[in-house]
Design a protein around this motif. Structure first.
Motif, PDB file in Angstrom:
ATOM      1  N   UNK A   1       1.107  -1.204  -0.085  1.00 56.79           N
ATOM      2  CA  UNK A   1       0.237   0.053  -0.146  1.00 56.79           C
ATOM      3  C   UNK A   1       1.385   1.131   0.181  1.00 56.79           C
ATOM      4  N   UNK A   2       0.853   2.315  -0.948  1.00 58.35           N
ATOM      5  CA  UNK A   2       1.540   3.567  -1.341  1.00 58.35           C
ATOM      6  C   UNK A   2       1.285   3.694   0.161  1.00 58.35           C
ATOM      7  N   UNK A   3       2.685   4.587   0.306  1.00 55.18           N
ATOM      8  CA  UNK A   3       2.484   6.184   1.171  1.00 55.18           C
ATOM      9  C   UNK A   3       4.174   6.396   1.810  1.00 55.18           C
ATOM     10  N   UNK A   4       3.480   8.034   1.879  1.00 54.52           N
ATOM     11  CA  UNK A   4       4.523   8.280   1.544  1.00 54.52           C
ATOM     12  C   UNK A   4       5.156   9.558   2.619  1.00 54.52           C
ATOM     13  N   UNK A   5       6.198   9.022   3.925  1.00 55.96           N
ATOM     14  CA  UNK A   5       6.057   9.843   4.623  1.00 55.96           C
ATOM     15  C   UNK A   5       7.926  10.190   4.880  1.00 55.96           C
ATOM     16  N   UNK A   6       8.004  11.855   4.779  1.00 50.91           N
ATOM     17  CA  UNK A   6       9.197  12.626   4.522  1.00 50.91           C
ATOM     18  C   UNK A   6       8.995  13.599   5.483  1.00 50.91           C
ATOM     19  N   UNK A   7       9.706  13.847   6.742  1.00 48.40           N
ATOM     20  CA  UNK A   7       9.841  15.056   7.360  1.00 48.40           C
ATOM     21  C   UNK A   7       8.224  14.921   7.778  1.00 48.40           C
ATOM     22  N   UNK A   8       8.160  16.244   7.723  1.00 50.44           N
ATOM     23  CA  UNK A   8       6.501  17.053   7.891  1.00 50.44           C
ATOM     24  C   UNK A   8       5.430  16.103   6.996  1.00 50.44           C
ATOM     25  N   UNK A   9       6.069  15.830   5.924  1.00 50.31           N
ATOM     26  CA  UNK A   9       5.094  15.714   4.660  1.00 50.31           C
ATOM     27  C   UNK A   9       4.306  14.481   4.795  1.00 50.31           C
ATOM     28  N   UNK A  10       3.056  14.218   4.895  1.00 54.49           N
ATOM     29  CA  UNK A  10       2.909  12.800   4.671  1.00 54.49           C
ATOM     30  C   UNK A  10       1.959  12.999   3.413  1.00 54.49           C
ATOM     31  N   UNK A  11       1.680  12.402   2.580  1.00 49.40           N
ATOM     32  CA  UNK A  11       1.207  12.435   1.258  1.00 49.40           C
ATOM     33  C   UNK A  11       0.346  10.381   1.367  1.00 49.40           C
ATOM     34  N   UNK A  12      -0.636  10.668   1.080  1.00 49.19           N
ATOM     35  CA  UNK A  12      -1.500   9.428   1.363  1.00 49.19           C
ATOM     36  C   UNK A  12      -2.051   9.434   0.832  1.00 49.19           C
ATOM     37  N   UNK A  13      -2.893   7.805  -0.320  1.00 44.23           N
ATOM     38  CA  UNK A  13      -4.061   7.703  -0.857  1.00 44.23           C
ATOM     39  C   UNK A  13      -5.209   8.363  -0.790  1.00 44.23           C
ATOM     40  N   UNK A  14      -5.126   8.781  -0.157  1.00 43.99           N
ATOM     41  CA  UNK A  14      -6.810  10.589   0.878  1.00 43.99           C
ATOM     42  C   UNK A  14      -6.522  11.027   0.015  1.00 43.99           C
ATOM     43  N   UNK A  15      -5.260  11.579   0.482  1.00 36.72           N
ATOM     44  CA  UNK A  15      -4.275  12.829   0.215  1.00 36.72           C
ATOM     45  C   UNK A  15      -3.182  12.524  -0.875  1.00 36.72           C
ATOM     46  N   UNK A  16      -3.311  12.138  -2.824  1.00 34.88           N
ATOM     47  CA  UNK A  16      -2.038  12.393  -3.098  1.00 34.88           C
ATOM     48  C   UNK A  16      -2.134  13.327  -3.733  1.00 34.88           C
ATOM     49  N   UNK A  17      -0.688  13.955  -4.589  1.00 36.70           N
ATOM     50  CA  UNK A  17      -0.576  14.398  -5.089  1.00 36.70           C
ATOM     51  C   UNK A  17      -1.300  14.084  -6.439  1.00 36.70           C
ATOM     52  N   UNK A  18      -1.943  15.125  -7.034  1.00 33.76           N
ATOM     53  CA  UNK A  18      -2.635  15.407  -8.899  1.00 33.76           C
ATOM     54  C   UNK A  18      -1.603  15.452  -9.819  1.00 33.76           C
ATOM     55  N   UNK A  19      -1.268  14.287 -10.006  1.00 34.52           N
ATOM     56  CA  UNK A  19       0.029  15.149 -11.456  1.00 34.52           C
ATOM     57  C   UNK A  19      -0.903  15.865 -13.084  1.00 34.52           C
ATOM     58  N   UNK A  20      -0.838  16.886 -13.371  1.00 30.77           N
ATOM     59  CA  UNK A  20      -1.897  17.678 -14.377  1.00 30.77           C
ATOM     60  C   UNK A  20      -0.714  17.580 -15.846  1.00 30.77           C
ATOM     61  N   UNK A  21      -0.705  17.052 -16.593  1.00 30.10           N
ATOM     62  CA  UNK A  21      -0.303  17.315 -17.941  1.00 30.10           C
ATOM     63  C   UNK A  21      -1.102  16.939 -19.333  1.00 30.10           C
TER      64      UNK A  21
END
Ligand SMILES: *Cc1c(COP(=O)(O)O)cnc(C)c1O
Length: 715
Positions: free
Chosen positions: A97-117
């Motif tokens: 299950x994807x999850x990214x924790x770095x310092x105070x940044x948490x990027x979760x499946x509910x709050x992902x990066x939205x990458x527009x192109x």
């Protein structure tokens, strides 16, 4: 004319897949297979002819393969074992299950990066890209998936994509368009709970435009694609997602409204609340206005108050190193397509609205630019190489009047490429052998590469490279033969395709857009000198070219024509070739096999470039102008540099100087080094350079490093 009938299923299997082949169906619906070891070959081995015919589209392959052939595969234990192994790896990959924790940044499946192109080059079979920007976006999704960074992609599903290239017999480029049938592709139409198609709506040109949405799966990353080709829209609006970069200015801005505004509305409908919106190039800049509109409407605050909150959520990557390359529109067009209602909801007057896209807010003569809008509305702006960061600071310093150049807040993340996508199966095998099965998760570790590549015996690396060159020669002959037959060439010329190129000869690849700054004609500066290199009997040089010219760029088309006419010149036709319709598949063939990759952009206009990075991962050597990524990557011993790195003189003088450097380095450096053989018949000095190139470049210029840089520094 788009017919008003619903898009029908063109290729449905009426009979089911044999049970033992069921895993293929699961695999076909996720582009993960395209970068998995043995992924492409398990599909190809079902029926290689259909595989080629359907441009490596696994869904179409499964639909078209004969029942007999399927039955054969379903009773072949060796084949089934391979399928089952790939399927098991896939299932465990998807289970993480994807999850990214770095310092105070948490990027979760509910709050992902939205990458527009505006374009995505995930795979040849999903033709939604024109070139470097799209391929980069595709690689970004793949690395996000591999790293477990929660991210969703937002783009457009173009019914006719980008143009396909054909050269007339006289070498002039002609464009044609292939239709993309969504129901043939491994993409799903999104549905509501009641089974009806999910739709979003955007008011454009004072008409409600509806879009349906397709989902492509790229490993663990979903890519959502908006599509206005539905009967409820009026004809004009159905064409909004007709062509990629094919329409007029109005079509362009309307597409950008759909991407930006429609994309945000889609995320809301899906219940996705991104932690960050990444604008990959300015095409999606309108998404920032939509975020502001939401706040003005729901939180009852003025636009000026919303801006700060929007900025906190948005980051922008610029890809253009020249002012003219940035998207700009006439003010009257912008206000017309948005219409008064949207401005009212933003709480802005027309002038306030227009000033957002201007460098000087009060300059009413200035056009509306998406780059100023994006820079203004995002908390971070970055270029795509160190040099491009510098160039962008100079280009956009004017947005921070009075700020010294060094303090202009534009940074950089150098582009990288997705190694498992671009590496050849043979090199992958060597890496698995000397680094380990988990080589791809150690991509960013320089010491791993340094040690493992050093352990590969020269003979083994060279043998793999020679095999790949043999494959390239076979590919060139195959493509040339087909194209000559199609063109109705003479029988002896058709026959000659079967013996063109020599796997033992030094092979130089040159494939990129045919655009002025890429200087395709640099190599033609001194024709005599070039012919001497090509026709040297002991130490010949062969050239493979590929690339598309913009349909309206007559100048580039005539450069292309000059080059293409070589094909009838008996002095060069066996050792130089132009491959039509450059795409991801041709790129893969070339970057995995050439000895040398040539790149001669006019400095400093190559924002980064990525094709040379693909070559480096495969052991090919870069031979390039010191610009973009190569300016960072070149260390004096891991490839070849062209030019003296300065930009003094007129354009003509610089071109002449670079051409001289190109020939001299070829004659005195590249050719002798390649052809020097040691007692055992191997070019050990060349192989040493190949190894140094892999060791020094592969750990840095891969997209895992790039996406991690974004996650740490930008998101
Ligand atoms: C990698 C790639 C590019 C990018 O090429 P550059 O010239 O390095 O910017 C363009 N088109 C295709 C098909 C590619 O695979």
């Amino acid at each position: 004319m788009i017919e008003t009938t619903e898009i029908e299923q063109r290729v449905a299997r009426t009979d089911a897949l044999p049970a033992p082949l069921k895993p293929l169906e699961r695999l076909a619906w996720n582009y993960w297979w395209s970068w998995a070891a043995d992924g492409a070959s398990i599909f190809r081995d079902l029926d290689s002819e259909i595989w080629e015919e359907c441009e490596h589209n696994p869904r179409e392959l499964l639909a078209k393969t004969s029942a007999y052939r399927l039955a054969e595969a379903a009773t072949d234990p060796v084949y089934l074992e391979r399928v089952s192994r790939v399927d098991q790896i896939f299932q465990s990959y998807m289970a993480l299950s994807p999850h990214w924790q770095h310092q105070d940044k948490t990027i979760t499946p509910e709050h992902p990066v939205a990458y527009f192109c505006a374009e995505f080059g995930v795979h040849t079979s999903l033709p939604l890209y024109s070139g470097g920007l799209g391929i980069l976006a595709g690689d970004h999704l793949k690395s996000a998936s591999d790293l477990g960074l929660p991210l969703v992609g937002i783009g457009l599903l173009y019914r006719y994509g980008y143009f396909r290239q054909r050269l007339r017999n006289d070498g002039w480029q002609e464009e044609h368009y292939g239709e993309t049938y969504p129901n043939d592709l491994p993409i799903h139409l999104l549905k509501n709970a009641d089974g009806s198609p999910l739709r979003i709506e955007v008011l454009i040109r004072e008409r409600n435009v509806l879009a349906q949405v397709w989902r492509a799966d790229v490993g663990r990353v979903p890519l959502y694609l908006l599509d206005t080709n539905i009967p409820e829209n009026v004809e004009t609006d159905r064409w909004v997602t007709g062509h990629l970069y094919g329409g007029d200015r109005e079509t362009r801005i309307v597409q950008e409204m759909l991407l930006g505004i429609g994309g945000v509305r889609l995320l809301r409908k899906l219940g996705i609340a991104p932690s960050v919106f990444h604008l990959n190039e300015g095409h999606s800049a309108f998404l920032t206005l939509e975020l502001a509109r939401e706040m003005v409407q729901t939180e009852q605050q003025p636009f000026s108050g919303a801006i700060d909150k929007v900025r906190q959520q948005c980051v922008f990557t610029t890809h253009t190193p020249v002012a003219a390359g940035n998207d700009e529109f006439d003010a009257s067009l912008v206000t017309r397509v948005f219409g008064p209602a949207y401005l009212k909801e933003l709480g802005l007057t027309e002038e306030e609205f227009l000033s957002l896209g201007r460098v000087e807010p009060d300059n009413k003569t200035e056009r509306y630019g998406l780059t100023p809008l994006a820079i203004r509305m995002c908390r971070s702006t970055n270029g795509v190489s160190q040099k491009h960061g510098e160039v962008s600071r100079a280009l956009w310093q004017k947005l921070w009047p009075g700020k010294p150049l060094a303090e202009v807040p534009i940074t950089y993340v150098t582009n990288g490429v997705h190694a498992p996508t671009w590496i050849s199966p043979l090199l992958r095998y060597l890496l698995e052998k000397y680094v380990g099965q988990d080589w791809d998760t150690k991509l960013r570790d320089e010491s791993v590469w340094a040690e493992a590549v050093a352990r590969i015996p020269d003979a083994e690396l060279w043998a793999a490279h020679v095999r790949l060159k043999e494959r390239l020669v076979a590919f060139i002959r195959h493509r040339s033969l087909q194209s000559r037959i199609t063109a109705g060439d003479s029988p002896d010329y058709i026959e000659a395709a079967k013996t063109m190129f020599d796997p033992a000869a030094l092979t130089i690849g040159f494939a990129r857009r045919v655009a002025g700054y890429k200087r395709w004609n640099l190599i033609l500066t001194d024709r005599e000198r070039l012919l001497k290199l090509i026709n040297n009997e002991e130490r010949p040089v062969q050239f493979v070219f590929a690339g598309k010219a913009h349909p309206q760029d007559e100048g580039s088309k005539s450069v292309l024509q000059q080059l293409a006419q070589w094909k009838y010149d008996p002095a060069v036709r066996q050792r130089a070739v132009f491959l039509e319709d450059y795409d991801q598949e041709i790129a893969r063939q070339l970057v995995q096999s050439v000895d040398v990759w040539l790149n001669v952009p006019r400095r400093p206009q190559e924002a980064s470039g990525t094709s040379g990075e693909k070559v480096a991962i495969n052991g090919g050597l870069n031979f390039s102008i010191l610009d973009g990524w190569w300016l960072e990557g070149y260390d004096g011993a891991n490839g070849f540099a062209i030019g003296n790195g300065t930009n003094d003189g007129t354009v003509a003088e610089i071109d002449a100087c670079d051409a001289e450097s190109l020939y001299r380095t070829l004659e005195a450096g590249v050719v002798p080094l390649f052809y020097h053989r040691d007692g055992d018949g191997l070019p050990h000095n060349w192989i040493a350079m190949m190894k140094r190139s892999i060791q020094s470049l592969a750990p840095k210029y891969n997209s895992d490093r790039m996406v991690e840089d974004y996650a740490r520094k930008i998101y």
